[in-house]
Motif scaffolding. Structure first.
Motif, PDB file in Angstrom:
ATOM      1  N   SER A 123       0.819  -1.206   0.000  1.00 44.87           N
ATOM      2  CA  SER A 123       0.000   0.000   0.000  1.00 44.87           C
ATOM      3  C   SER A 123       0.856   1.260   0.000  1.00 44.87           C
ATOM      4  O   SER A 123       2.012   1.250   0.421  1.00 44.87           O
ATOM      5  CB  SER A 123      -0.930   0.014   1.222  1.00 44.87           C
ATOM      6  N   VAL A 124       0.245   2.339  -0.456  1.00 42.24           N
ATOM      7  CA  VAL A 124       0.853   3.666  -0.411  1.00 42.24           C
ATOM      8  C   VAL A 124      -0.153   4.611   0.234  1.00 42.24           C
ATOM      9  O   VAL A 124      -1.350   4.303   0.337  1.00 42.24           O
ATOM     10  CB  VAL A 124       1.239   4.175  -1.814  1.00 42.24           C
ATOM     11  N   LEU A 125       0.327   5.754   0.675  1.00 42.61           N
ATOM     12  CA  LEU A 125      -0.532   6.769   1.283  1.00 42.61           C
ATOM     13  C   LEU A 125      -0.634   7.940   0.320  1.00 42.61           C
ATOM     14  O   LEU A 125       0.370   8.568  -0.011  1.00 42.61           O
ATOM     15  CB  LEU A 125       0.033   7.235   2.623  1.00 42.61           C
ATOM     16  N   THR A 126      -1.848   8.225  -0.131  1.00 47.33           N
ATOM     17  CA  THR A 126      -2.042   9.276  -1.133  1.00 47.33           C
ATOM     18  C   THR A 126      -2.859  10.407  -0.537  1.00 47.33           C
ATOM     19  O   THR A 126      -3.857  10.187   0.155  1.00 47.33           O
ATOM     20  CB  THR A 126      -2.761   8.721  -2.376  1.00 47.33           C
ATOM     21  N   GLU A 127      -2.444  11.620  -0.828  1.00 49.18           N
ATOM     22  CA  GLU A 127      -3.128  12.811  -0.328  1.00 49.18           C
ATOM     23  C   GLU A 127      -4.246  13.199  -1.278  1.00 49.18           C
ATOM     24  O   GLU A 127      -4.075  13.204  -2.496  1.00 49.18           O
ATOM     25  CB  GLU A 127      -2.133  13.962  -0.203  1.00 49.18           C
ATOM     26  N   THR A 128      -5.405  13.528  -0.721  1.00 50.18           N
ATOM     27  CA  THR A 128      -6.506  14.028  -1.539  1.00 50.18           C
ATOM     28  C   THR A 128      -6.307  15.516  -1.759  1.00 50.18           C
ATOM     29  O   THR A 128      -6.025  16.258  -0.827  1.00 50.18           O
ATOM     30  CB  THR A 128      -7.862  13.779  -0.851  1.00 50.18           C
ATOM     31  N   GLU A 129      -6.435  15.948  -2.995  1.00 45.86           N
ATOM     32  CA  GLU A 129      -6.090  17.314  -3.369  1.00 45.86           C
ATOM     33  C   GLU A 129      -6.936  18.360  -2.662  1.00 45.86           C
ATOM     34  O   GLU A 129      -6.445  19.374  -2.195  1.00 45.86           O
ATOM     35  CB  GLU A 129      -6.241  17.488  -4.888  1.00 45.86           C
ATOM     36  N   SER A 130      -8.243  18.123  -2.564  1.00 41.85           N
ATOM     37  CA  SER A 130      -9.124  19.196  -2.123  1.00 41.85           C
ATOM     38  C   SER A 130      -9.037  19.471  -0.632  1.00 41.85           C
ATOM     39  O   SER A 130      -9.073  20.612  -0.206  1.00 41.85           O
ATOM     40  CB  SER A 130     -10.574  18.861  -2.491  1.00 41.85           C
ATOM     41  N   GLU A 131      -8.906  18.427   0.192  1.00 40.80           N
ATOM     42  CA  GLU A 131      -9.018  18.634   1.625  1.00 40.80           C
ATOM     43  C   GLU A 131      -7.727  18.378   2.390  1.00 40.80           C
ATOM     44  O   GLU A 131      -7.696  18.462   3.598  1.00 40.80           O
ATOM     45  CB  GLU A 131     -10.130  17.725   2.194  1.00 40.80           C
ATOM     46  N   GLY A 132      -6.663  18.026   1.695  1.00 42.38           N
ATOM     47  CA  GLY A 132      -5.432  17.759   2.411  1.00 42.38           C
ATOM     48  C   GLY A 132      -5.496  16.518   3.279  1.00 42.38           C
ATOM     49  O   GLY A 132      -4.732  16.364   4.221  1.00 42.38           O
ATOM     50  N   ASP A 133      -6.441  15.606   3.001  1.00 40.23           N
ATOM     51  CA  ASP A 133      -6.574  14.375   3.767  1.00 40.23           C
ATOM     52  C   ASP A 133      -5.721  13.304   3.089  1.00 40.23           C
ATOM     53  O   ASP A 133      -5.135  13.525   2.025  1.00 40.23           O
ATOM     54  CB  ASP A 133      -8.041  13.962   3.820  1.00 40.23           C
ATOM     55  N   VAL A 134      -5.663  12.118   3.679  1.00 39.76           N
ATOM     56  CA  VAL A 134      -4.822  11.064   3.141  1.00 39.76           C
ATOM     57  C   VAL A 134      -5.569   9.734   3.227  1.00 39.76           C
ATOM     58  O   VAL A 134      -6.343   9.498   4.158  1.00 39.76           O
ATOM     59  CB  VAL A 134      -3.472  11.005   3.912  1.00 39.76           C
ATOM     60  N   ARG A 135      -5.374   8.866   2.232  1.00 38.44           N
ATOM     61  CA  ARG A 135      -5.988   7.540   2.194  1.00 38.44           C
ATOM     62  C   ARG A 135      -4.919   6.521   1.844  1.00 38.44           C
ATOM     63  O   ARG A 135      -3.871   6.868   1.284  1.00 38.44           O
ATOM     64  CB  ARG A 135      -7.126   7.498   1.160  1.00 38.44           C
ATOM     65  N   GLN A 136      -5.215   5.245   2.163  1.00 40.50           N
ATOM     66  CA  GLN A 136      -4.289   4.175   1.774  1.00 40.50           C
ATOM     67  C   GLN A 136      -4.841   3.452   0.548  1.00 40.50           C
ATOM     68  O   GLN A 136      -6.047   3.249   0.425  1.00 40.50           O
ATOM     69  CB  GLN A 136      -4.070   3.200   2.925  1.00 40.50           C
ATOM     70  N   ARG A 137      -3.930   3.105  -0.337  1.00 39.02           N
ATOM     71  CA  ARG A 137      -4.328   2.475  -1.596  1.00 39.02           C
ATOM     72  C   ARG A 137      -3.375   1.321  -1.890  1.00 39.02           C
ATOM     73  O   ARG A 137      -2.145   1.466  -1.826  1.00 39.02           O
ATOM     74  CB  ARG A 137      -4.286   3.500  -2.737  1.00 39.02           C
ATOM     75  N   VAL A 138      -3.962   0.152  -2.223  1.00 40.99           N
ATOM     76  CA  VAL A 138      -3.171  -1.036  -2.540  1.00 40.99           C
ATOM     77  C   VAL A 138      -2.710  -0.956  -3.994  1.00 40.99           C
ATOM     78  O   VAL A 138      -3.479  -0.586  -4.882  1.00 40.99           O
ATOM     79  CB  VAL A 138      -3.988  -2.322  -2.318  1.00 40.99           C
ATOM     80  N   ARG A 139      -1.467  -1.291  -4.244  1.00 38.08           N
ATOM     81  CA  ARG A 139      -0.937  -1.300  -5.601  1.00 38.08           C
ATOM     82  C   ARG A 139      -0.242  -2.635  -5.859  1.00 38.08           C
ATOM     83  O   ARG A 139       0.021  -3.417  -4.941  1.00 38.08           O
ATOM     84  CB  ARG A 139       0.046  -0.155  -5.811  1.00 38.08           C
ATOM     85  N   ARG A 140       0.041  -2.900  -7.115  1.00 40.78           N
ATOM     86  CA  ARG A 140       0.775  -4.108  -7.478  1.00 40.78           C
ATOM     87  C   ARG A 140       2.256  -3.878  -7.176  1.00 40.78           C
ATOM     88  O   ARG A 140       2.770  -2.779  -7.315  1.00 40.78           O
ATOM     89  CB  ARG A 140       0.590  -4.446  -8.962  1.00 40.78           C
ATOM     90  N   LEU A 141       2.930  -4.935  -6.777  1.00 47.29           N
ATOM     91  CA  LEU A 141       4.343  -4.827  -6.439  1.00 47.29           C
ATOM     92  C   LEU A 141       5.045  -6.089  -6.902  1.00 47.29           C
ATOM     93  O   LEU A 141       4.728  -7.191  -6.449  1.00 47.29           O
ATOM     94  CB  LEU A 141       4.508  -4.644  -4.922  1.00 47.29           C
ATOM     95  N   ASP A 142       5.981  -5.941  -7.829  1.00 45.58           N
ATOM     96  CA  ASP A 142       6.685  -7.131  -8.313  1.00 45.58           C
ATOM     97  C   ASP A 142       8.018  -7.281  -7.589  1.00 45.58           C
ATOM     98  O   ASP A 142       8.470  -6.405  -6.852  1.00 45.58           O
ATOM     99  CB  ASP A 142       6.891  -7.065  -9.831  1.00 45.58           C
ATOM    100  N   GLU A 143       8.656  -8.401  -7.828  1.00 42.41           N
ATOM    101  CA  GLU A 143       9.874  -8.737  -7.110  1.00 42.41           C
ATOM    102  C   GLU A 143      11.008  -7.778  -7.443  1.00 42.41           C
ATOM    103  O   GLU A 143      11.855  -7.477  -6.602  1.00 42.41           O
ATOM    104  CB  GLU A 143      10.284 -10.179  -7.454  1.00 42.41           C
ATOM    105  N   ILE A 144      11.012  -7.247  -8.667  1.00 38.80           N
ATOM    106  CA  ILE A 144      12.079  -6.317  -9.063  1.00 38.80           C
ATOM    107  C   ILE A 144      12.010  -5.046  -8.226  1.00 38.80           C
ATOM    108  O   ILE A 144      13.031  -4.524  -7.760  1.00 38.80           O
ATOM    109  CB  ILE A 144      11.970  -5.991 -10.566  1.00 38.80           C
ATOM    110  N   GLU A 145      10.786  -4.524  -8.027  1.00 35.86           N
ATOM    111  CA  GLU A 145      10.645  -3.333  -7.195  1.00 35.86           C
ATOM    112  C   GLU A 145      11.016  -3.617  -5.749  1.00 35.86           C
ATOM    113  O   GLU A 145      11.599  -2.777  -5.059  1.00 35.86           O
ATOM    114  CB  GLU A 145       9.209  -2.817  -7.259  1.00 35.86           C
ATOM    115  N   LEU A 146      10.655  -4.793  -5.284  1.00 35.93           N
ATOM    116  CA  LEU A 146      10.905  -5.161  -3.898  1.00 35.93           C
ATOM    117  C   LEU A 146      12.406  -5.231  -3.615  1.00 35.93           C
ATOM    118  O   LEU A 146      12.884  -4.717  -2.599  1.00 35.93           O
ATOM    119  CB  LEU A 146      10.245  -6.508  -3.616  1.00 35.93           C
TER     120      LEU A 146
END
Length: 794
Positions: free
Chosen positions: A79-102
């Protein structure tokens, strides 16, 4: 402990529901805090790194596959933490992650290498082969996705996957916990716990720390060292025995001893020490990886000099109460208590104690021997971070400390004192704490409680209230009214005293970015808490330094004399003087450059752009310092050494303590008043007082000049810091002449310039003090004679 801990609040609510195929979710309060701390602190500070040495026949491909499988199982690690543009809030979002990135080949294995919370990945790994049967396995997680309680789960699953065992799908993911937590907090728990914390920490001390070797810096860099010691085995056994007798834990005994030690050494009866406690309050969470830690403030009252047994009983009861009130996130505790805040110190506490338990439980394959690599930190999040853990050789005591405050020898001595007091306390818990002998005392080391602005922190409410004046202030006032739901905002209102908190601050700065295109760090709001200060920060960011211009001060023919501004930044002080020098005179006014080196380069470019060749360089006070640096750089580039004519300029001396706001205002008032021939009077410590006094003396015409004081003081502050941070280097082979103010007591004749020149400095003393010499009748003919000599020797 277990019976009372069983009444944790998590047991009174419905179970945590699992949400299949969840890709995006709200963040937990712990993640929100980590995201905020990453924004406000030094990047990489909240990384959790670990390197183990693996000896034996390691199957490297199997280890890589096992790590990828564990990361894939626990969505939080993808997961990553992404900021919402309008309110300055933050949410967590799951993304794909391969072995090369790891297994990032560009990562050098250092735990301090920053993560990008918005793009990820927030875990990285590296395997280095040291020999046929010897490998180093390095891991690093951001704290937003991992904590100390995650480690046993991670390592157990990693080695099971390495052996090829089948791992069941986790019953609960971290995002499920975040959703459950947010719903629970919205149900009234927040307000109930906020009141408990407000009552518990009411009137707590601003600073709790040990006496330090140096004063607290206004803006700590986070530099630190780590000291590791072994707790003597008899002491460890004594701690365990006392904990069992008193129905406490190892952690509670050491915490109580640390509170008592700080109280004794610092001479402070009311002690607050931070401590991270696990928020895994439900059985569903025991096998979940993620950040569940909530930092709490433990407070001890030792004014009655209790026995250690009595103090331990109180500490035990308080820790159990803390578990009952653990759900209010620490940042919201700070907002509720609203202590005086400063970038100089962390709020509520400046010392932290952590007990990590036994780190040897890893379920390692029998054919492999895995040991932790001893890695020391070079950073410090607090004054002291005390950590204990059990390894294969016994109990480790680690102290991570701020090197801007403490010398290595001081920390070692205090650590030995602490272990001695701990040994005495567990050996004789009935003795009063004051009876345990200590050789460390506040008299042996400097005061650690003095900090820039600490005594003045509550004084903001005493400032004169003024309506917003500048366009930026008016915009901010409307924004504060909207965000804070208040009817009006004045220039000296404090964002946090009006009810603002960390995440409203993020929303505020996000709106500022959208409105002005200025991306301010979150720390800016803590340093500039009032409306007018934040307005100044924004206006300063909007005004980039302009290219310096040559201002003609007097006409003439032949080579020109170039004068550099003093610390005030203006050049009006040269106007009358220039007309009597008999040559073309140009002046260079300050344009907002932040260092003497930048000024010298930019001003030289302006000088070289004119059609008139330079005869000499010079200036009054700071102007002479910059002129000397210009001449030095020009000689290095061209071989031509111009004469430098200084008027009461000193070689800057190192100054370890930055000036406070009150210092700046007071010094500027003296400088401004002397420059215009008006005494602005004593006791000026705030900009509002200065503004009011300038209006009374007729130096300002409101409202048109409302922002003038801020602009002039900003320029003065920039130049003063540039001068403080500059070191004069030499040797300079050209002619240097110093016109010295004869009425300044205690000065060296050459003001230090002889040490950086190859030929003797010519010194001429004129009547007057530092300001009077500029108005004296002898200055103009003296400078004219020196300029004629430069022509004659040219």
């Amino acid at each position: 402990m277990s019976a009372r801990a069983a009444r944790l609040p998590g047991g009174r609510t419905a179970g945590i529901a699992h949400h299949e195929s969840l890709v995006e979710a709200p963040v937990s309060e712990q993640q929100r805090a980590m995201w905020f701390l990453e924004r406000t602190g030094r990047p990489g500070t909240y990384n959790i790194g670990s390197t183990v040495r693996i000896r034996g026949e390691l199957d490297v491909p199997a280890l890589r596959r096992a790590l990828a499988e564990v990361v894939d199982r626990h969505r939080i690690l993808r997961s990553v933490l992404t900021e919402t543009e309008s309110e300055g809030d933050v949410r967590q979002r799951v993304r794909r992650l391969d072995e090369i990135e790891l297994f990032d080949e560009n990562w050098d294995g250092r735990a301090e290498a920053p993560f990008d919370l918005g793009t990820g990945p927030l875990v990285r790994a590296r395997i280095d082969r040291q020999g046929p049967d010897d490998h180093l396995f390095s891991l690093c997680f951001h704290h937003a996705v991992y904590d100390g309680g995650s480690a046993p789960v991670f390592w157990r699953e990693l080695w099971r996957a390495y052996r090829g065992e089948r791992l069941d799908e986790p019953a609960v993911q971290y995002a499920d916990y975040a959703i459950w937590q947010q719903r629970r907090l919205a149900g009234g728990v927040l307000d109930q716990q906020a009141q408990w914390w407000a009552d518990t920490l009411k009137g707590c001390p601003v600073l709790t720390t040990l006496p330090a070797d140096r004063p607290r810096p206004a803006h700590p860099t986070g530099a630190g060292h780590e000291l590791r010691l072994r707790m003597p085995e008899p002491v460890r056994r004594g701690v365990d025995a006392l904990a069992e007798t008193e129905g406490a834990s190892f952690y509670m005994v050491v915490l109580a001893a640390l509170q008592a030690f700080v109280s004794r050494v610092a001479g402070q009866d009311d002690v607050v020490i931070g401590s991270p406690l696990s928020g895994r309050v439900r059985p569903e969470l025991r096998e979940v990886i993620g950040c569940f830690v909530n930092t709490v403030a433990t407070r001890a009252d030792l004014s009655d000099d209790p026995s250690f047994r009595t103090h331990l009983s109180r500490t035990r009861d308080q820790v159990l109460d803390l578990f009952d009130h653990l759900e209010l996130p620490f940042d919201r505790v700070v907002e509720t208590v609203n202590p005086p805040r400063s970038p100089s110190w962390s709020p509520l506490f400046q010392m932290l104690y952590v007990h990590q338990g036994d780190i040897t439980e890893r379920d390692t394959p029998p054919e492999l021997h895995v040991t932790e690599v001893d890695e020391r930190t070079d950073s410090a999040k607090f004054d002291w971070l005390v950590t204990t853990w059990q390894d294969a050789d016994g109990m480790v005591l680690s102290i991570e400390y701020a090197t801007e405050l403490f010398d290595d020898g001081t920390v070692r001595r205090l650590a030995d004192e602490f272990l001695g007091m701990l040994a005495a306390a567990v050996a004789d818990p009935e003795a009063a704490l004051g009876d345990h002998p200590l050789t460390a005392s506040a008299g042996l080391v400097g005061s650690a409680t003095a900090a820039p602005g600490a005594a003045d922190a509550p004084g903001a409410a005493e400032l004169a209230a003024e309506k917003p004046v500048t366009p930026t202030e008016r915009y901010l006032a409307g924004l504060w009214q909207q965000l804070l739901d208040v009817p009006r905002v004045r220039r000296n209102d404090d964002f946090f005293l009006l009810g603002g908190h960390s995440f409203l601050g993020i929303r505020l700065l996000n709106r500022v970015r959208l409105q002005y295109g200025v991306d301010l760090p979150a720390a800016a709001l803590f340093e500039a808490r009032t409306l007018y200060r934040l307005g100044r920060v924004i206006d300063r960011a909007l005004t980039a330094p302009a290219a310096p211009e040559l201002l003609p001060m007097a006409e003439g023919t032949g080579p020109a004399f170039f004068l550099v501004h003093p610390v005030g930044g203006g050049v009006g002080c040269y106007a009358a003087l220039a007309r009597h020098l008999g040559c073309p005179v140009y002046a260079l006014e300050a344009v907002g450059l932040g260092t003497v080196e930048e000024m010298a380069e930019a001003y030289l470019a302006a000088v070289e752009s004119t059609a008139l060749p330079p005869l000499a360089l010079g200036g009054w006070s700071m102007g002479g310092v910059v002129a000397f640096e210009m001449a030095r750089r020009l000689e290095l580039r061209t071989g031509r050494a111009l004469p430098v004519l200084m008027i009461d300029s000193h070689v800057p001396e190192p100054d370890t303590e930055p000036p406070t706001e009150a210092d700046l205002v007071s010094w500027f008032a003296a400088d401004w008043g002397a420059a215009v021939g008006t005494d602005l009077g004593p006791s000026l410590t705030t900009r509002e007082q200065l503004w009011q006094r300038a209006r009374e003396r007729g130096l300002l015409e409101p409202p048109a000049d409302a922002g003038l004081v801020e602009r002039l003081l900003d320029r003065f502050e920039t130049n003063l810091h540039a001068l403080r941070d500059f070191t004069v280097t030499g040797p300079y082979p050209g002619r240097v002449c110093l016109i010295r103010a004869d009425d300044e007591p205690g000065d060296r004749d050459d003001h230090g310039w002889g040490a950086v020149t190859t030929r003797p400095v010519r010194t001429i003393a004129l009547r007057g003090d530092h300001y009077g010499v500029m108005r004296g009748p002898e200055l103009a003919p003296t400078l004219a004679r020196l300029l004629q000599e430069a022509i004659d020797h040219g």
